[in-house]
Design an enzyme around this catalytic site. Structure first.
Site, mmCIF file in Angstrom:
data_model
loop_
_atom_site.group_PDB
_atom_site.id
_atom_site.type_symbol
_atom_site.label_atom_id
_atom_site.label_comp_id
_atom_site.label_asym_id
_atom_site.label_seq_id
_atom_site.Cartn_x
_atom_site.Cartn_y
_atom_site.Cartn_z
ATOM 1 N N ARG A 185 0.811 -1.229 0.000
ATOM 2 C CA ARG A 185 0.000 0.000 0.000
ATOM 3 C C ARG A 185 0.843 1.278 0.000
ATOM 4 N NH1 ARG A 185 -2.224 -3.322 -1.511
ATOM 5 N NH2 ARG A 185 -4.065 -4.395 -0.775
ATOM 6 N N SER A 236 -10.848 -0.708 3.503
ATOM 7 C CA SER A 236 -10.146 -1.101 4.725
ATOM 8 C C SER A 236 -9.560 0.153 5.360
ATOM 9 C CB SER A 236 -8.991 -2.056 4.407
ATOM 10 O OG SER A 236 -9.518 -3.253 3.935
ATOM 11 N N GLU A 306 -4.702 3.129 6.738
ATOM 12 C CA GLU A 306 -4.472 3.101 5.283
ATOM 13 C C GLU A 306 -5.132 4.323 4.644
ATOM 14 O OE1 GLU A 306 -5.384 -0.577 3.171
ATOM 15 O OE2 GLU A 306 -6.033 0.628 1.447
HETATM 16 C C1 FAD Z 1 -15.684 -0.238 -0.810
HETATM 17 C C2 FAD Z 1 -14.211 -0.050 -1.014
HETATM 18 C C3 FAD Z 1 -13.406 -1.133 -1.314
HETATM 19 C C4 FAD Z 1 -12.022 -0.965 -1.494
HETATM 20 N N1 FAD Z 1 -11.264 -2.063 -1.796
HETATM 21 C C5 FAD Z 1 -9.939 -1.917 -1.962
HETATM 22 C C6 FAD Z 1 -9.112 -3.054 -2.275
HETATM 23 O O1 FAD Z 1 -9.583 -4.169 -2.406
HETATM 24 N N2 FAD Z 1 -7.788 -2.840 -2.411
HETATM 25 C C7 FAD Z 1 -7.210 -1.613 -2.283
HETATM 26 O O2 FAD Z 1 -5.982 -1.488 -2.425
HETATM 27 N N3 FAD Z 1 -7.962 -0.523 -2.000
HETATM 28 C C8 FAD Z 1 -9.307 -0.643 -1.848
HETATM 29 N N4 FAD Z 1 -10.058 0.454 -1.549
HETATM 30 C C9 FAD Z 1 -9.416 1.774 -1.366
HETATM 31 C C10 FAD Z 1 -9.301 2.635 -2.646
HETATM 32 O O3 FAD Z 1 -10.315 2.310 -3.571
HETATM 33 C C11 FAD Z 1 -7.931 2.482 -3.302
HETATM 34 O O4 FAD Z 1 -6.882 2.880 -2.435
HETATM 35 C C12 FAD Z 1 -7.830 3.311 -4.598
HETATM 36 O O5 FAD Z 1 -6.644 2.963 -5.266
HETATM 37 C C13 FAD Z 1 -7.826 4.814 -4.341
HETATM 38 O O6 FAD Z 1 -8.006 5.462 -5.576
HETATM 39 P P1 FAD Z 1 -8.726 6.872 -5.654
HETATM 40 O O7 FAD Z 1 -8.669 7.342 -7.065
HETATM 41 O O8 FAD Z 1 -10.071 6.829 -5.054
HETATM 42 O O9 FAD Z 1 -7.751 7.736 -4.767
HETATM 43 P P2 FAD Z 1 -8.124 8.962 -3.824
HETATM 44 O O10 FAD Z 1 -8.889 8.464 -2.647
HETATM 45 O O11 FAD Z 1 -8.731 10.051 -4.639
HETATM 46 O O12 FAD Z 1 -6.669 9.383 -3.350
HETATM 47 C C14 FAD Z 1 -5.901 8.495 -2.549
HETATM 48 C C15 FAD Z 1 -4.494 9.081 -2.385
HETATM 49 O O13 FAD Z 1 -3.868 9.099 -3.680
HETATM 50 C C16 FAD Z 1 -3.448 10.413 -4.010
HETATM 51 N N5 FAD Z 1 -3.687 10.578 -5.457
HETATM 52 C C17 FAD Z 1 -4.796 10.234 -6.148
HETATM 53 N N6 FAD Z 1 -4.632 10.510 -7.451
HETATM 54 C C18 FAD Z 1 -3.396 11.067 -7.584
HETATM 55 C C19 FAD Z 1 -2.641 11.569 -8.689
HETATM 56 N N7 FAD Z 1 -3.126 11.569 -9.932
HETATM 57 N N8 FAD Z 1 -1.406 12.044 -8.455
HETATM 58 C C20 FAD Z 1 -0.877 12.069 -7.192
HETATM 59 N N9 FAD Z 1 -1.550 11.608 -6.104
HETATM 60 C C21 FAD Z 1 -2.782 11.105 -6.315
HETATM 61 C C22 FAD Z 1 -4.330 11.346 -3.185
HETATM 62 O O14 FAD Z 1 -3.705 12.592 -2.930
HETATM 63 C C23 FAD Z 1 -4.520 10.540 -1.902
HETATM 64 O O15 FAD Z 1 -3.426 10.724 -1.017
HETATM 65 C C24 FAD Z 1 -11.448 0.315 -1.374
HETATM 66 C C25 FAD Z 1 -12.257 1.424 -1.097
HETATM 67 C C26 FAD Z 1 -13.633 1.257 -0.924
HETATM 68 C C27 FAD Z 1 -14.485 2.442 -0.631
#
Ligand code: FAD
Length: 313
Positions: A185, A236, A306
């Site tokens: 992660r 998580s 996380e």
């Molecule tokens: C129901 C549910 C299930 C999930 N299951 C999983 C799973 O199975 N496995 C898992 O790993 N995660 C899971 N997640 C967590 C999440 O979906 C992941 O971590 C996902 O990769 C985050 O992507 P995001 O675009 O939503 O990031 P955001 O929440 O928008 O951002 C997360 C972080 O990334 C940074 N960021 C985002 N985009 C950029 C960019 N372009 N440049 C620089 N920094 C950036 C942000 O500043 C922030 O610090 C789950 C979440 C939910 C709600």
């Protein structure tokens, strides 16, 4: 008199919006853009449509010395009740995918689940694990997202980055292979706070579409069975502590169902803090602290969040 940089920013955003290069909202409540459905207003929220529009906005903000942060789908963040002083940029309207010879190139804003579907359409295996992760490609690279033995580190061979402070490279360029610093992660991008992920390159193998689809359907069914998808959350809440399943520790600490205000440790999956009923960020943070304290007290294990906590200023 001290200048107000927003007076200079607004005409720039107006011009770019009129040209169809972006959309923006002043005083934008953040709750609708976070999977937790929590967060007060940001001074500005901006959705660039292309990489070049994103780079223009970033350079204007740099010039005007305005604080900014990048987000994808907001599925791993907790925004503050007070919102965000500065500009939040969401990449979700930058969603171009290119395909050639077993390689997919995706803009940062492409839905990670959408990328898995595209891989299936091209008969490519390796991204099945992404199906059901509700983030963007940029967020997935930043977090080294993974599930069910799959991880972005296994398929993402190159990340295109804008790096104004030259922490990783000079200006815009590619960070390849091991230099992406993927770990559990985490990625090198977490240690370069100014770096912006513009897109990723994914090398995949040819596979049997029926088998790829069956695996994706199986993983989605497992998610629906185990995870409290009916409530807003950020997935998580905690990372796995080395040698432990964090959700099991929280369950054994007797915390399933524990509530602070509207935030609750899910009764379905103890690893998820959910927004059960109008939770505030303060409720979630207090509950997180209580969980950490109990787990240390009862098992002597330190657990780490996380979910990324985004301060208002
Ligand atoms: C129901 C549910 C299930 C999930 N299951 C999983 C799973 O199975 N496995 C898992 O790993 N995660 C899971 N997640 C967590 C999440 O979906 C992941 O971590 C996902 O990769 C985050 O992507 P995001 O675009 O939503 O990031 P955001 O929440 O928008 O951002 C997360 C972080 O990334 C940074 N960021 C985002 N985009 C950029 C960019 N372009 N440049 C620089 N920094 C950036 C942000 O500043 C922030 O610090 C789950 C979440 C939910 C709600």
């Amino acid at each position: 008199m001290k200048r107000n940089p927003y007076q200079e920013l607004v005409p720039i955003l107006d011009r770019m919006q009129a040209a169809g290069e972006l959309e923006y909202i002043q005083n934008a409540p953040l709750a609708p853009y976070s999977s937790f459905r929590i967060g007060g207003p940001a001074d500005f929220a901006v959705w660039p449509h292309t990489r070049s529009a994103l780079l223009d906005v970033l350079s204007a903000l740099r010039e005007l010395e305005i604080r900014r942060d990048l987000f994808g789908n907001g599925s791993n963040v907790l925004f503050a009740d007070e919102g965000y002083r500065g500009v939040v940029i969401f990449t979700t309207k930058m969603n171009r995918i290119l395909y050639r010879d077993g390689i997919l190139w995706a803009d940062a804003g492409v839905s990670f689940t959408g990328l898995a579907v595209r891989a299936l359409q091209e008969g490519l295996t390796g991204l099945e694990f992404a199906y059901g992760i509700p983030g963007s490609v940029g967020g997935a690279i930043y977090m080294n997202a993974g599930a069910y033995d799959g991880e972005i580190s296994q398929v993402c061979v190159e990340t295109t980055v804008y790096d104004p402070n030259h922490a990783l490279l000079g200006g815009i360029g590619e960070v390849t292979g091991a230099a992406q610093g993927f770990g559990y992660r985490t990625s090198v991008f977490q240690s370069a706070p100014e770096a912006v992920i513009l897109g990723g390159k994914f090398r995949l193998k040819s596979g049997n579409p029926a088998e790829i689809k069956a695996k994706m359907d199986d993983l989605m069914a497992r998610r629906r069975e185990k995870q409290p998808l009916e409530y807003p959350s950020a997935g998580s809440t905690f990372k796995r502590a080395p040698g432990y399943f964090t959700a099991k520790l929280i369950h054994e600490a007797g915390l399933k169902g524990a509530m602070v205000g509207g935030a609750q440790v899910s009764e379905k999956h103890a690893g998820f803090v959910i927004n059960k009923d109008g939770a505030t960020a303060r409720d979630v943070l207090t509950l997180i602290e209580q969980i950490k304290e109990q787990v240390v007290r009862q098992f002597g294990v330190e657990i780490e969040c996380e979910v990324r906590i985004i301060p208002a200023e």
